[in-house]
Structures are given as C-alpha cells and as structure tokens.
Design a protein around this motif. Structure first.
Motif, PDB file in Angstrom:
ATOM      1  N   ARG B 377      -1.805  12.846  12.193  1.00  9.89           N
ATOM      2  CA  ARG B 377      -0.496  12.563  12.775  1.00  9.89           C
ATOM      3  C   ARG B 377       0.505  13.475  12.081  1.00  9.89           C
ATOM      4  N   ASP B 378       1.769  13.471  12.517  1.00 12.01           N
ATOM      5  CA  ASP B 378       2.729  14.469  12.053  1.00 12.01           C
ATOM      6  C   ASP B 378       2.717  14.640  10.543  1.00 12.01           C
ATOM      7  N   GLU B 379       2.810  13.491   9.853  1.00  7.22           N
ATOM      8  CA  GLU B 379       2.971  13.556   8.416  1.00  7.22           C
ATOM      9  C   GLU B 379       1.751  14.202   7.752  1.00  7.22           C
ATOM     10  N   SER B 380       0.563  13.701   8.096  1.00  9.57           N
ATOM     11  CA  SER B 380      -0.633  14.223   7.445  1.00  9.57           C
ATOM     12  C   SER B 380      -0.942  15.645   7.912  1.00  9.57           C
ATOM     13  N   PHE B 381      -0.547  15.934   9.145  1.00  9.75           N
ATOM     14  CA  PHE B 381      -0.781  17.282   9.674  1.00  9.75           C
ATOM     15  C   PHE B 381       0.026  18.308   8.872  1.00  9.75           C
ATOM     16  N   ILE B 382       1.277  17.996   8.619  1.00 10.05           N
ATOM     17  CA  ILE B 382       2.101  18.913   7.836  1.00 10.05           C
ATOM     18  C   ILE B 382       1.537  19.040   6.436  1.00 10.05           C
ATOM     19  N   LEU B 383       1.192  17.910   5.862  1.00 13.36           N
ATOM     20  CA  LEU B 383       0.679  17.898   4.494  1.00 13.36           C
ATOM     21  C   LEU B 383      -0.589  18.741   4.388  1.00 13.36           C
ATOM     22  N   GLN B 384      -1.350  18.789   5.478  1.00 14.58           N
ATOM     23  CA  GLN B 384      -2.625  19.466   5.438  1.00 14.58           C
ATOM     24  C   GLN B 384      -2.530  20.935   5.841  1.00 14.58           C
ATOM     25  N   ARG B 423       6.567  21.387   1.294  1.00 13.18           N
ATOM     26  CA  ARG B 423       5.625  20.811   2.248  1.00 13.18           C
ATOM     27  C   ARG B 423       5.586  19.296   2.120  1.00 13.18           C
ATOM     28  N   LYS B 424       5.585  18.836   0.869  1.00 18.36           N
ATOM     29  CA  LYS B 424       5.527  17.389   0.646  1.00 18.36           C
ATOM     30  C   LYS B 424       6.785  16.717   1.201  1.00 18.36           C
ATOM     31  N   ALA B 425       7.927  17.329   0.925  1.00 16.54           N
ATOM     32  CA  ALA B 425       9.177  16.717   1.377  1.00 16.54           C
ATOM     33  C   ALA B 425       9.260  16.697   2.901  1.00 16.54           C
ATOM     34  N   LEU B 426       8.805  17.793   3.510  1.00 23.49           N
ATOM     35  CA  LEU B 426       8.872  17.855   4.973  1.00 23.49           C
ATOM     36  C   LEU B 426       7.955  16.802   5.583  1.00 23.49           C
ATOM     37  N   ALA B 427       6.760  16.687   5.028  1.00 26.51           N
ATOM     38  CA  ALA B 427       5.822  15.697   5.538  1.00 26.51           C
ATOM     39  C   ALA B 427       6.424  14.299   5.446  1.00 26.51           C
ATOM     40  N   ARG B 428       7.097  14.046   4.342  1.00 24.31           N
ATOM     41  CA  ARG B 428       7.694  12.737   4.142  1.00 24.31           C
ATOM     42  C   ARG B 428       8.790  12.462   5.173  1.00 24.31           C
ATOM     43  N   ASN B 429       9.501  13.517   5.554  1.00 23.41           N
ATOM     44  CA  ASN B 429      10.526  13.343   6.585  1.00 23.41           C
ATOM     45  C   ASN B 429       9.925  12.958   7.931  1.00 23.41           C
ATOM     46  N   TYR B 430       8.627  13.205   8.082  1.00 27.92           N
ATOM     47  CA  TYR B 430       7.972  12.839   9.330  1.00 27.92           C
ATOM     48  C   TYR B 430       7.170  11.560   9.192  1.00 27.92           C
ATOM     49  N   ASP B 431       7.217  10.960   8.023  1.00 20.20           N
ATOM     50  CA  ASP B 431       6.416   9.764   7.812  1.00 20.20           C
ATOM     51  C   ASP B 431       7.197   8.564   8.294  1.00 20.20           C
ATOM     52  N   ALA B 433       6.682   5.547   8.107  1.00 24.82           N
ATOM     53  CA  ALA B 433       6.801   4.453   7.158  1.00 24.82           C
ATOM     54  C   ALA B 433       8.018   4.651   6.263  1.00 24.82           C
ATOM     55  N   HIS B 434       8.441   5.888   6.085  1.00 20.63           N
ATOM     56  CA  HIS B 434       9.633   6.134   5.281  1.00 20.63           C
ATOM     57  C   HIS B 434      10.885   6.221   6.128  1.00 20.63           C
ATOM     58  N   LEU B 435      10.689   6.558   7.391  1.00 22.82           N
ATOM     59  CA  LEU B 435      11.860   6.709   8.249  1.00 22.82           C
ATOM     60  C   LEU B 435      12.439   5.354   8.614  1.00 22.82           C
ATOM     61  N   GLU B 436      11.559   4.385   8.801  1.00 17.99           N
ATOM     62  CA  GLU B 436      12.058   3.090   9.209  1.00 17.99           C
ATOM     63  C   GLU B 436      12.148   2.178   8.003  1.00 17.99           C
ATOM     64  N   PRO B 437      13.228   1.418   7.919  1.00 16.56           N
ATOM     65  CA  PRO B 437      13.390   0.549   6.762  1.00 16.56           C
ATOM     66  C   PRO B 437      12.270  -0.494   6.697  1.00 16.56           C
ATOM     67  N   ASP B 438      11.872  -0.791   5.495  1.00 16.90           N
ATOM     68  CA  ASP B 438      10.776  -1.721   5.278  1.00 16.90           C
ATOM     69  C   ASP B 438      11.343  -3.137   5.214  1.00 16.90           C
ATOM     70  N   ILE B 439      11.217  -3.863   6.295  1.00 20.80           N
ATOM     71  CA  ILE B 439      11.792  -5.206   6.368  1.00 20.80           C
ATOM     72  C   ILE B 439      10.678  -6.200   6.641  1.00 20.80           C
ATOM     73  N   GLN B 440      10.654  -7.249   5.828  1.00 19.79           N
ATOM     74  CA  GLN B 440       9.575  -8.220   5.980  1.00 19.79           C
ATOM     75  C   GLN B 440      10.128  -9.635   5.966  1.00 19.79           C
ATOM     76  N   ILE B 441       9.435 -10.485   6.679  1.00 20.57           N
ATOM     77  CA  ILE B 441       9.756 -11.909   6.569  1.00 20.57           C
ATOM     78  C   ILE B 441       8.981 -12.430   5.380  1.00 20.57           C
ATOM     79  N   VAL B 442       9.691 -13.000   4.404  1.00 22.73           N
ATOM     80  CA  VAL B 442       8.966 -13.422   3.204  1.00 22.73           C
ATOM     81  C   VAL B 442       8.850 -14.930   3.085  1.00 22.73           C
TER      82      VAL B 442
END
Lengths: 439, 509
Positions: B377-384, B423-431, B433-442
């Motif tokens: 997927r985008d993130e791993s593709f860039i990383l690779q 490369r790492k930073a760019l991949a992260r911008n496409y991840d 999981a990092h783009l969307e805030p991590d919100i959980q019902i606890v």
C-alpha cells in the motif's frame, strides 16, 4: 468487454438528493432569498436566482486534527538551495505548506456556498408563507363558472360538435366490412360496358357485365357512404371551475414631487404584487393608472418612465379606477386588487372627495387595497403625517381590506409586502395603523 | 503503412471497441495485466456530476450531502472553475468505467487504458482490495442499501433517517476494522442476514421479559471493571461498530443503517490507503500503452499529442514555492516511482544495485511492478521502493515544524545522509494510521450513568479541531443516547491534555 450507452438513462438522478438538501438548508435559503430580493431588481426574481448561503449548518463534521499546533514533518518537492539544518521563517499566515493539508474529505472551508435555485424553487421559497387576504371569504360569495372539458364521444349532439375524424373512421370500417363496391370498380365496369356497346362485340359478355353492374350499383345504394350509425359527436362535460382571475390596479402619483427613487420603490412594490398574484391566479390583468391633477390609464412604460408633471389631485385616480372597473372588470367576476403609491401630497381641497371615493366606491369592490407611501431615502417624517396619510387613515379606519405603509428604502419593501399579505396578520388594528417598519 | 485505430476527434462505439481491443493486446500480452471483465459505460456530463457527488457509486442511497456536493460541483463546473474528471471507475466485477460523451476519441483511448486496465488491474490484484472488498457483491449490496434506506424513510420519515445518517457519516472514517478478522466479508449475504436477523428477533419477542426484575446496581471494583471492558470488547477503535452493536437506545433499523454506512466505509478503506499507488498504476499503464500504440503506428501524432497534453497536466508536480503547489500530487509521485522502477529494472546504476539488489537490472519491469502493485500500500510502497535517484530528481526535502518555534527546520535533504530520512518521513505522510487521529472507546458505565468515554491518543501534540470535535461528539451522543466524554491523552505519558466533558444527546433519534 461491454460498452453500454447510459446517456439516455433517466436524468436528474440527483433530484431527490437536491430536494433533501434544500429541505435541510431551508432556513438559510429562505434568509438568503429574502436578502437577495432586497438588493436586486424585481425582474430577476422571476428568473432563477443564484443564492449564497453560509456553509454553517450544512457542515459535515468529522474528527480531524486542527490545522496548527504540535510537531509535524513535511516532505516537499523542489528544493532549490536549502541544506540540512537551515531554518525557515514561518509565514505569518499559518499554513504548514505541506502534505495533509487537504485532509477534509469534503474540503469545505468557511466559504459561503453558492448555488443556483431554479425559478420555481426560488419563487416557492420567496412566496412561501404569503396568502391572499380574504381569499376564502370571496370564494364563498362567488358562484363558480364552468368550463367545457372533453369527455369522449357520443352518438347524439349538435352539428357543431360533429367529430369528422371519428365519423369517417367508423364509416370506412363499415364500408370495408360490408364490402361496398368502390367507385372505381363501378366506373371500370361502366367503361367496359360502354366499350362493348360501341364495338358491338361479344354480346354475351355484355349482358353478363350489365347484370353484374346492376348488382353492384344496387349494393352500393344499399350500403351508404356515410350511415347515421357512423356519426359521432365530441362530447363535452361542464366541469365547474373556481373563478381564478384577478385584476390589479396600480395607481401612482407622477406629479413633480415624485422622484426617481420613489418611482423605483413603487415599481418594486407593484412588481412584487404582480408576481404574487400570478402565482395565485391563472389569469391576472394589470391596469396602470397614473395621475397628476388628472388621471389616465396608460401602459407600463409610460406609467413608470413618463416625465409628465403637474399638480396632484388624488381623487382623479380613484375616479379613473372606478370607471375602468365599471367598464371592464365586474366585481362579480374578478378579484380586484389595488396598490397605490404616492408621496402623500394632495391638494387639500381634494381630501374630502378622495376619502369619500375610497370609502364608498373603491373599498366595497376591492379585495384588498394597499396604500404605500414612498419617501425620500434620507428624509425623516418628523412624525408629521402627510395629507393623504391622514385622509386615508380616517377613511380606511373601519375597512378590513385596507392597509397603508410607509417605505423609504428598497430593503423595506419586502418586509412591508410580507406584512401586508402575511398569512396570519395577527392583530389587525396594529397593522392598519401602519406603523413604519424598522429598517 | 497506416493502421490508425481512428482519425479525427469524434468517437463512436466501433472505434472504442477497436481501440479497446488494441489496448487489451498490449495490456494483457505485453504488460501481463490481469483484470476483472470490463464494462464501459458512456454517460453525459450531468451524469458524471451525479456519480461524482455520490462518492462515485452508481447506486447510492439518498442523502442531502450528496445534493450539496452536486450543487457545488455543478456550480464550479458551470463557472469553469473546475473541469470534470474524465473517468470514474468502480471497484466491482465486472469493473465499470464511465466515460464521458464529451471526450474526444483520443481521450477515450486514454481513459480506457487508464481506467479499464490500470485501475482495474490494481483492484483485481492488490492484496488490500482482495482482502477487504467484495467486487462481485458490492453492487448488489448497494442496491440493498439504497432500497433499505428508502424503506426506512417511508416508514420512519425523512428526518429520522437523516439524523441517523448524519451521525453515521460523521463517524465514517472511524467505522472500519483495520485488521482482518477470520471471516472474509461477503456482501452478497448481507441483505439476507439482515432479513433473517429481524425475523428471528420478531419471532423471539416475548413481552414477559420486560417484567423480569432487574439486578440491583452493584458497586464495581477494578476487577469488575476489567471484566466489563472485556465483555464489551473495549477498547474499540471502530466507533460505528461499537455503537451499532451496543448503543442501548437504537432501534433495529437504526442499527442497520449504521451498519450500511460502516460497510461502505470499510469498502473504501483500501482505496484510501492506496490512492497514490492506484493512480500511479493507472497512469503508468496508460502511458505505456499509448506509447506502444504510437510506436506501432496505431495512433496518429495528433492524437498522441492530445493524450500527452492531458497526461502531463495530470502528472504535473509544482515545486513547494510555486503558487500552484498544494501538496504532493499522488499521480505525479506514483507515476514517477513506477517509471523509476522500470528504469532500475532495465538500466540500473551502481547506486540502484546497492539499494535495490532484489530487482535492479532484472530486466523484468512489468513483473516487478505487478508484484509491487499486488503486495503493497502507499506507505509500505514508498518505504520499499522510493529510490535516491528519484528523491534527487524531485528534489524532495523534509521540514520539521514545531508549533512553538518561530522557525521550521530543514531536517533532511536529497543527499546521502538524507535519503532514508526523507523516504521514511514521506512514507509516514501516507500512512493512514498516522493521518487519522487515533480515537477509541475505552469505557462505558452500563450500570451507572451510562456515560461513554473516549480517548484520543495525541501524537506529536496534534490536537483535534475543537469545533468539529464537539459536533462529532454530539452525533455520537445522539446515537449512544447518553452523555459522551472525550479525553485527549498524550501517548506515552498518559497526560490528559484536554477534556471534552459530557456532551449530551441533542435529540431523540
């Protein structure tokens, strides 16, 4: 692989979504429509209108990170001369300048949201909660007229309603069914007989043909070209129909004291009334009457743009209106409306006559009489009522179908109009006194 | 000798068919693409706007926001502020590509190559799509969803349905399962299952249960709390799923609507994670194919120029200091990376051999790409796959931005030391999981005041947008039926940064 042509699929798939959207945004759209009508020419109102509504309330929220704060890493293309460790001053308007800035799926900012309403949508909203005053009362009073509506065919009727197409169709099918000899067949036979008679050959054949001819001729006589059975008449039923016609009288003072601004205000009010009436009635007539010291019926252009001037005698306009009503618009058949615009000046000797005319002649036949006193934009009335205002206030005191208002600026027109025609007029005393609406 | 597929700008069905056949030969024969069967549908501009506004689906339930998007798109289009997409393609089997009647024949050729082969291949082979979406069933499911929601509107009124949909839409991006579960989703069965569920519940309805005395509320100690959380399956990051299953006040039809929204969100989840690759794949495919067609003498120079003109405007990447810059163009990056991979397969430099020993110089560009398209997927593709050569070519650099500091730092540039960092930073911008805030019902106190408690795990100090958050919380409260509280918690330190306290439901759903 398939190629499918979907171009002919039903259009307007998004119509249902659009309706839901309009319903949702109704409050904002109503406000926008009202605002728009205050600032634009009334002719535009009859067309579709572009409406801007604030995006608020139509927002689709989602959890998203705020645009600033925190630690961020951006990767951006096009480095010209930065080296590692360089420091870049942040621009004043905080904008990360990098990826992730287009995070919101619907990407809407706080911008107003502009879209186009169709003419009908616009007018529906524009005239939403307006109602003609006393409409019901008048309807009850009036007899209903009837209109003939097609209702199939009948075998009896007046010659005027003879339906030739249907009759001939029946006749043709009967002739075919009964095998009526065609004129051409008879003609051919006759020719052949004549030829044989002249040449004198083959007498046997001749007699045969004669017998045949007689037989066919007899058959053609027995089977008429058009039989009474074939005849059909168009049938009409008389469908009762409420009287839906109205006439609107526009009375305007065009004396020298009326400025262009005042005429403009008046025109706007008349247009609004006209628009309103055309929405409610199938047929609306407009009569323009202008007056100085004498009144005449004119066409619209002359009405608004003539440069004539003279003294002011209001009663002449009312007289002219009474004449036109008598000539052409019987109150039994027409719903009569009148809007009068004036700056309120009148020759003082005329006031009594005006009051009398209004009370005794005009108000009894009109559905509604609205008097709009137009004023200069920046002039205060200083609490002093004009001659006409006082006269009308006195004369219309008792009448339910009379209203008077003052209008100074364009934006007051619509509120006043709504006020005059609002569905629920609340306390009637308050509106009849005609307090000026706050700008 | 000339064997042109077409001349002139006008298109007709026969020409499209001929172009399709020629394209198919190259796509399947030379590039080895494997696709779903294709269905190409010709539509008008208005229909394109329609499809546009209902997130590209040919069948969609009715909702005011689609009307809003339609109104906005239409206004922009009329004003000429925005052109229309030339195509829309749907991840379904058969794969449906829309082409507009206004396009010229050259554009239709481009679109067929781009959508019917590029996107189609990606949908059919990428692991995320295979795992998460059911291309065969989606149209049936959308048909069911549309009908179901229309029926709900009839039965419960527009307003009631709209309230549920509004709330569910607000949580759409938090309505996906991010990790695969045991069962692969089979959308075709959904309709039947919904009907079965309802039938069963109707059958099992027994009014007597209402009269059974309830247990007295007991005090809970921490062990009970843990037990409660376990039973509720907390913490849960799929907010829609949780609400659908456990919100106490919802009626069955409301749960079903939430479920529909959740299913659609899940269906689009792979799309979100592979946008750059997907567009890159399609762009690379059409570019390769039209070039081959031109080489073979099947495309006239004029047509080729027209195609190249729109190709270059699609892959145009302005520099950061350009007025037109608005982030990295996924078409540009995807296309550049795939071209770069092809280059490395065919004529690698020493640097490429060192960085990508697996495939540099293997002379099998299409095979290498097919594998990348399938597995990443985008993130791993860039990383690779993002190579130093491309970083240099695009002159990528990394900026580090702290909100307190008046300056931004250039953290890495396109040099030996910076490649991996960029490369790492760019991949992260496409991840995602990092783009969307991590919100959980606890937690939820079912025996007590039934308040729902959510945590937002704040990373790098990036807090939620306040006014938006309050609105969304209101929606959650409406669905949940009781108060909702959100804590923003710094990950790692567990410091509470901000509390949105007890947002109460605004209305009965």
């Amino acid at each position: 692989m398939n190629i499918i042509d979907r171009r002919l699929n039903p259009k307007g798939k998004s119509l249902a979504n659009r309706q839901r959207f309009l319903r949702r945004a109704r409050a904002q759209i109503v406000k926008a429509v009202r605002d728009a009508s205050g600032s634009r020419s009334i002719q535009d109102i009859n067309n579709g209108e572009k409406i801007s509504i604030p995006a608020d309330g139509l927002r689709e929220p989602s959890f998203r990170r705020s645009a600033d704060g925190g630690v961020r890493d951006h990767v951006v293309p096009g480095n010209k001369d930065f080296v590692e460790g360089d420091r870049i001053k942040k621009p004043d308007s905080e904008d990360g300048g990098g990826g992730g800035s287009e995070g919101s799926p619907d990407g809407e900012g706080q911008d107003d949201f502009a879209f186009v309403l169709s003419r009908d949508e616009f007018l529906d909203i524009f005239l939403d909660d307006l109602e003609l005053p006393d409409l019901i009362k008048k309807k009850l009073k009036q007899t209903e007229s009837t209109t003939p509506t097609r209702a199939g065919y009948s075998v009896t009727g007046s010659p005027a309603n003879l339906n030739i197409v249907r009759t001939m169709r029946n006749s043709l099918s009967r002739r075919i069914a009964l095998n009526r000899p065609k004129p051409k067949e008879l003609k051919d036979l006759e020719d052949e007989i004549k030829a044989l008679e002249e040449s004198g050959e083959d007498p046997e054949r001749l007699s045969q043909l004669r017998v045949e001819f007689d037989r066919l001729a007899a058959k053609a006589r027995r089977i008429p070209y058009i039989d009474p059975l074939d005849v059909r008449y168009s049938r009409f039923e008389h469908v009762p129909k409420p009287v839906t016609q109205a006439v609107m009288f526009c009375l305007m003072d065009v004396s020298g004291s009326m400025t262009e601004h005042m005429k403009d205000l008046a025109k706007r009010f008349f247009m609004l009334l006209y628009l309103f009436l055309t929405r409610r009635y199938r047929h609306v007539d407009v009569v323009f009457i202008r007056h100085t010291h004498e009144a005449e019926e004119v066409d619209e252009d002359t009405f608004f743009y003539s440069t004539e001037t003279g003294g002011t005698v209001v009663s002449t306009a009312l007289e002219e209106m009474a004449r036109v009503v008598k000539d052409r618009y019987s109150p039994a058949d027409w719903n009569i409306y009148c809007a009068q615009a004036s700056d309120g000046d009148n020759t003082s000797s005329d006031n009594a006559k005006t009051a009398g005319l209004l009370e005794e002649v005009i108000l009894p036949v009109t559905q509604y009489f609205a008097y709009i006193e137009v004023g200069a934009e920046y002039k205060d009335w200083l609490g002093r009522d004009s001659d006409l205002w006082r006269t009308y206030k006195q004369a219309g005191r008792e009448a339910e179908n009379f209203a008077m208002r003052r209008v100074r600026v364009r934006s007051q027109i619509f509120p006043v109009f709504r006020d005059l025609f609002a569905r629920e007029r609340g306390d009637s005393a308050a509106w009849r006194l005609g307090e000026e609406t706050a700008p | 000798m000339s064997e042109l597929l077409f001349t002139g700008a006008d298109w007709d069905f026969e020409k499209v068919q001929r172009a399709y056949d020629a394209i198919e030969q190259i796509a399947k024969g030379e590039m080895g693409l494997v696709t779903y069967p294709n269905q190409i549908e010709v539509i008008t501009a208005e229909q394109m706007l329609d499809a546009y506004s209902s997130i590209g689906m040919p069948l969609m339930y009715k909702h005011w926001s689609f009307g809003k998007h339609f109104a906005r798109d239409e206004t922009m289009y009329r004003k000429g502020m925005r052109g229309l997409a030339y195509e829309i393609v749907i991840n379904s089997s058969p794969c449906i590509s829309y082409i507009m009647e206004e396009n010229s024949m050259a554009m239709q050729t481009l679109v067929v190559a781009h959508a019917a082969f590029g996107h189609n291949h990606f949908f059919a082979n990428n692991t995320l799509f295979k795992q998460w979406t059911d291309a065969k069933g989606i149209l049936d499911y959308m048909d069911f969803a549309k009908g179901y929601i229309a029926k709900c509107e009839e039965r419960h009124g527009h307003a009631a349905v709209e309230r549920v949909l509004d709330a569910a839409h607000a949580l759409m991006s938090h309505g996906v399962h991010k990790y695969p579960r045991k069962r692969t989703p089979d959308l075709r069965d959904e309709e039947k299952r919904a009907a079965d569920r309802r039938a069963y519940q109707e059958q099992m309805f027994n009014d007597l249960w209402r009269t059974v005395p309830k247990k007295a509320a007991a005090k809970m100690d921490s062990q009970e709390l843990a037990e409660r959380k376990r039973r509720l399956g907390l913490p849960e990051e799929n907010l829609l799923y949780f609400l659908e299953k456990l919100a106490p006040k919802l009626a069955d039809w409301q749960r079903e609507i939430i479920r529909i929204v959740r299913k659609i969100s899940q269906y689009f989840y792979p799309q979100k994670q592979t946008k750059m690759m997907n567009e890159g794949c399609a762009t690379f495919t059409h570019y390769t194919i039209v070039n081959r067609l031109h080489e073979m003498g099947k495309l006239s120079d004029g047509a080729m120029l027209e195609i190249l003109h729109s190709h270059t405007s699609v892959v145009f990447q302005p520099d950061f200091d350009d007025r037109r810059y608005s982030g990295i163009n996924p078409y540009a990056l995807g296309f550049a990376m795939m071209n770069d991979i092809k280059r490395m397969c065919e004529s690698p430099t020493d640097e490429d051999r060192e960085w990508f020993p697996d495939f540099a110089g293997n002379n099998d560009p299409y095979g290498t790409l097919r594998q990348a398209w399938a597995d990443y997927r985008d993130e791993s593709f860039i990383l690779q796959y993002l190579s130093p050569a491309l970083i240099r070519k695009m002159r990528l650099f990394k900026i580090h931005d702290e909100s307190d500091s008046p300056h931004m730092n250039v953290a890495a540039i396109h040099n030996e030391r910076g490649y991996r960092e960029v490369r790492k930073a760019l991949a992260r911008n496409y991840d995602i999981a990092h783009l969307e805030p991590d919100i959980q019902i606890v937690d939820v106190d079912l025996a007590g005041d039934r308040r729902l408690i959510l945590h937002h795990f704040v990373e790098n100090g990036q807090m939620l947008d306040e006014s938006e958050t309050v609105r969304v919380l209101r929606h959650i409260a409406n669905l949940w039926g009781y108060e909702v509280r959100l804590l923003e918690i710094e990950s790692g330190t567990d410091v509470v940064l901000k509390t949105y306290d007890d947002v109460a439901p605004a209305a009965e759903l």
